[in-house]
Design a protein around this motif. Structure first.
Motif, PDB file in Angstrom:
ATOM      1  N   PHE A 255     102.847  87.661  53.332  1.00 55.56           N
ATOM      2  CA  PHE A 255     102.025  87.567  52.133  1.00 55.56           C
ATOM      3  C   PHE A 255     102.537  88.533  51.074  1.00 55.56           C
ATOM      4  O   PHE A 255     103.028  89.608  51.389  1.00 55.56           O
ATOM      5  N   LEU A 256     102.388  88.133  49.833  1.00 60.09           N
ATOM      6  CA  LEU A 256     102.761  88.968  48.694  1.00 60.09           C
ATOM      7  C   LEU A 256     101.673  90.015  48.488  1.00 60.09           C
ATOM      8  O   LEU A 256     100.525  89.682  48.208  1.00 60.09           O
ATOM      9  N   LEU A 257     102.046  91.287  48.651  1.00 57.95           N
ATOM     10  CA  LEU A 257     101.070  92.369  48.547  1.00 57.95           C
ATOM     11  C   LEU A 257     100.879  92.840  47.115  1.00 57.95           C
ATOM     12  O   LEU A 257      99.753  92.997  46.657  1.00 57.95           O
ATOM     13  N   GLN A 258     101.994  93.125  46.426  1.00 57.27           N
ATOM     14  CA  GLN A 258     101.877  93.546  45.032  1.00 57.27           C
ATOM     15  C   GLN A 258     103.190  93.383  44.296  1.00 57.27           C
ATOM     16  O   GLN A 258     104.247  93.283  44.905  1.00 57.27           O
ATOM     17  N   THR A 259     103.068  93.373  42.981  1.00 57.64           N
ATOM     18  CA  THR A 259     104.218  93.262  42.091  1.00 57.64           C
ATOM     19  C   THR A 259     104.061  94.311  40.999  1.00 57.64           C
ATOM     20  O   THR A 259     103.006  94.392  40.381  1.00 57.64           O
ATOM     21  N   LYS A 260     105.101  95.096  40.810  1.00 55.51           N
ATOM     22  CA  LYS A 260     105.050  96.168  39.816  1.00 55.51           C
ATOM     23  C   LYS A 260     106.368  96.249  39.061  1.00 55.51           C
ATOM     24  O   LYS A 260     107.396  95.764  39.513  1.00 55.51           O
ATOM     25  N   GLY A 261     106.332  96.937  37.938  1.00 52.39           N
ATOM     26  CA  GLY A 261     107.530  97.227  37.157  1.00 52.39           C
ATOM     27  C   GLY A 261     107.947  98.667  37.373  1.00 52.39           C
ATOM     28  O   GLY A 261     107.395  99.362  38.231  1.00 52.39           O
ATOM     29  N   PRO A 262     108.917  99.145  36.592  1.00 53.44           N
ATOM     30  CA  PRO A 262     109.319 100.547  36.689  1.00 53.44           C
ATOM     31  C   PRO A 262     108.108 101.479  36.484  1.00 53.44           C
ATOM     32  O   PRO A 262     107.194 101.167  35.711  1.00 53.44           O
ATOM     33  N   ARG A 263     108.110 102.587  37.209  1.00 53.37           N
ATOM     34  CA  ARG A 263     107.004 103.565  37.186  1.00 53.37           C
ATOM     35  C   ARG A 263     105.673 102.924  37.573  1.00 53.37           C
ATOM     36  O   ARG A 263     104.616 103.296  37.063  1.00 53.37           O
ATOM     37  N   ASN A 264     105.734 101.931  38.432  1.00 55.18           N
ATOM     38  CA  ASN A 264     104.550 101.208  38.909  1.00 55.18           C
ATOM     39  C   ASN A 264     103.756 100.555  37.781  1.00 55.18           C
ATOM     40  O   ASN A 264     102.540 100.376  37.884  1.00 55.18           O
TER      41      ASN A 264
ATOM     42  N   ASP B 276     103.371  82.075  41.896  1.00 54.93           N
ATOM     43  CA  ASP B 276     103.714  80.674  42.170  1.00 54.93           C
ATOM     44  C   ASP B 276     105.065  80.561  42.877  1.00 54.93           C
ATOM     45  O   ASP B 276     105.213  79.778  43.819  1.00 54.93           O
ATOM     46  N   ALA B 277     106.052  81.345  42.427  1.00 56.09           N
ATOM     47  CA  ALA B 277     107.383  81.292  43.038  1.00 56.09           C
ATOM     48  C   ALA B 277     107.323  81.710  44.504  1.00 56.09           C
ATOM     49  O   ALA B 277     107.920  81.060  45.375  1.00 56.09           O
ATOM     50  N   PHE B 278     106.602  82.785  44.798  1.00 61.37           N
ATOM     51  CA  PHE B 278     106.494  83.235  46.185  1.00 61.37           C
ATOM     52  C   PHE B 278     105.669  82.254  47.015  1.00 61.37           C
ATOM     53  O   PHE B 278     106.003  81.978  48.164  1.00 61.37           O
ATOM     54  N   ALA B 279     104.607  81.702  46.437  1.00 57.48           N
ATOM     55  CA  ALA B 279     103.798  80.709  47.157  1.00 57.48           C
ATOM     56  C   ALA B 279     104.635  79.472  47.486  1.00 57.48           C
ATOM     57  O   ALA B 279     104.530  78.919  48.587  1.00 57.48           O
ATOM     58  N   ASP B 280     105.502  79.052  46.556  1.00 60.87           N
ATOM     59  CA  ASP B 280     106.383  77.913  46.813  1.00 60.87           C
ATOM     60  C   ASP B 280     107.348  78.194  47.960  1.00 60.87           C
ATOM     61  O   ASP B 280     107.799  77.275  48.634  1.00 60.87           O
ATOM     62  N   ALA B 281     107.655  79.483  48.175  1.00 59.51           N
ATOM     63  CA  ALA B 281     108.537  79.879  49.286  1.00 59.51           C
ATOM     64  C   ALA B 281     107.743  80.140  50.568  1.00 59.51           C
ATOM     65  O   ALA B 281     108.295  80.624  51.555  1.00 59.51           O
ATOM     66  N   GLY B 282     106.436  79.843  50.549  1.00 57.56           N
ATOM     67  CA  GLY B 282     105.606  80.018  51.742  1.00 57.56           C
ATOM     68  C   GLY B 282     105.020  81.410  51.887  1.00 57.56           C
ATOM     69  O   GLY B 282     104.592  81.794  52.970  1.00 57.56           O
ATOM     70  N   ILE B 283     104.986  82.175  50.777  1.00 56.52           N
ATOM     71  CA  ILE B 283     104.461  83.543  50.800  1.00 56.52           C
ATOM     72  C   ILE B 283     103.357  83.651  49.754  1.00 56.52           C
ATOM     73  O   ILE B 283     103.596  84.061  48.615  1.00 56.52           O
ATOM     74  N   PRO B 284     102.127  83.295  50.117  1.00 56.41           N
ATOM     75  CA  PRO B 284     101.024  83.355  49.155  1.00 56.41           C
ATOM     76  C   PRO B 284     100.556  84.804  48.937  1.00 56.41           C
ATOM     77  O   PRO B 284     100.890  85.693  49.721  1.00 56.41           O
ATOM     78  N   PRO B 285      99.757  85.040  47.894  1.00 57.49           N
ATOM     79  CA  PRO B 285      99.214  86.383  47.666  1.00 57.49           C
ATOM     80  C   PRO B 285      98.294  86.802  48.818  1.00 57.49           C
ATOM     81  O   PRO B 285      97.567  85.968  49.380  1.00 57.49           O
ATOM     82  N   SER B 286      98.319  88.077  49.150  1.00 55.90           N
ATOM     83  CA  SER B 286      97.517  88.570  50.281  1.00 55.90           C
ATOM     84  C   SER B 286      96.020  88.426  50.028  1.00 55.90           C
ATOM     85  O   SER B 286      95.242  88.402  50.976  1.00 55.90           O
ATOM     86  N   SER B 287      95.622  88.314  48.768  1.00 52.38           N
ATOM     87  CA  SER B 287      94.195  88.154  48.468  1.00 52.38           C
ATOM     88  C   SER B 287      93.611  86.916  49.144  1.00 52.38           C
ATOM     89  O   SER B 287      92.414  86.867  49.401  1.00 52.38           O
ATOM     90  N   MET B 288      94.466  85.963  49.472  1.00 49.97           N
ATOM     91  CA  MET B 288      93.996  84.725  50.102  1.00 49.97           C
ATOM     92  C   MET B 288      93.480  84.953  51.526  1.00 49.97           C
ATOM     93  O   MET B 288      92.728  84.135  52.037  1.00 49.97           O
ATOM     94  N   ILE B 289      93.900  86.042  52.153  1.00 45.40           N
ATOM     95  CA  ILE B 289      93.501  86.244  53.549  1.00 45.40           C
ATOM     96  C   ILE B 289      92.660  87.499  53.767  1.00 45.40           C
ATOM     97  O   ILE B 289      92.404  87.872  54.908  1.00 45.40           O
ATOM     98  N   GLU B 290      92.237  88.160  52.718  1.00 46.68           N
ATOM     99  CA  GLU B 290      91.508  89.422  52.876  1.00 46.68           C
ATOM    100  C   GLU B 290      90.268  89.268  53.756  1.00 46.68           C
ATOM    101  O   GLU B 290      90.024  90.102  54.620  1.00 46.68           O
ATOM    102  N   ALA B 291      89.477  88.242  53.556  1.00 43.43           N
ATOM    103  CA  ALA B 291      88.262  88.066  54.359  1.00 43.43           C
ATOM    104  C   ALA B 291      88.611  87.838  55.832  1.00 43.43           C
ATOM    105  O   ALA B 291      87.994  88.426  56.722  1.00 43.43           O
ATOM    106  N   ILE B 292      89.616  87.015  56.084  1.00 42.15           N
ATOM    107  CA  ILE B 292      90.031  86.755  57.468  1.00 42.15           C
ATOM    108  C   ILE B 292      90.573  88.031  58.097  1.00 42.15           C
ATOM    109  O   ILE B 292      90.246  88.365  59.239  1.00 42.15           O
ATOM    110  N   LYS B 293      91.398  88.762  57.354  1.00 43.51           N
ATOM    111  CA  LYS B 293      91.965  90.012  57.860  1.00 43.51           C
ATOM    112  C   LYS B 293      90.850  90.996  58.204  1.00 43.51           C
ATOM    113  O   LYS B 293      90.895  91.651  59.242  1.00 43.51           O
TER     114      LYS B 293
END
Length: 160
Positions: free
Chosen positions: A94-103, A116-133
């Motif tokens: 799962f995609l945890l976070q995305t940041k630029g320089p200096r966070n 969308d690009a990561f989801a298309d590669a089978g890596i959805p945002p981690s927010s999708m599983i927070e309740a299950i986790k």
């Protein structure tokens, strides 16, 4: 699964069913792809440390998990963005976070495209599983780390 859970009327039954489904999933067999729509996975310690130093962020803190095979770091130099991807047990990557320089935060429109690009590669945002986790982790926590009762707490207090 939704039909099966919808038929249950007790929260313990719902949580147990969700845990059973998660426990029955196969373990992910591989790391996520080396490249995802302009992002490349950084696999060497030197690359991650150099980027952390140049971008003045906390990427070096991920080295243990990268070396352990439970995290991956992706860089897009044209977008000036770095992504942290994590494996959540049997649930996958799962995609945890995305940041630029200096966070720095990423522009919301650009962030949506990255998600969308990561989801298309089978890596959805981690927010999708927070309740299950939370359901899975809270069950494990309560089983292995039970809170002591008042008598046990007072037994641990040193009296002077």
């Amino acid at each position: 699964l939704a039909h099966q859970i919808g038929a249950l009327d007790q929260s313990d039954q719902i949580a147990a069913t969700i845990r059973q489904v998660v426990d029955s999933l196969p373990l992910p067999a591989t790391l996520p792809p080396a490249e995802i729509e302009g992002f490349r996975r950084l696999d060497t310690v030197a690359e991650i440390r150099d980027l952390a130093k140049n971008w003045r962020n906390c990427l070096a803190g991920y080295l243990f998990n990268v070396n352990d095979g439970t995290s991956a770091i992706y860089l897009s130099e044209p977008l000036a963005a770095v992504c942290s991807v994590g494996r959540h047990g049997r649930m996958g990557w799962f995609l945890l976070q995305t940041k630029g320089p200096r966070n720095a935060a990423i522009d919301p429109d650009q962030l949506a495209q990255i998600h969308d690009a990561f989801a298309d590669a089978g890596i959805p945002p981690s927010s999708m599983i927070e309740a299950i986790k939370d359901i899975v982790l809270n069950h494990e926590w309560s089983r292995h780390h039970q809170v002591p009762d008042d008598d046990e707490i007072f037994d641990e207090i040193a009296l002077y």
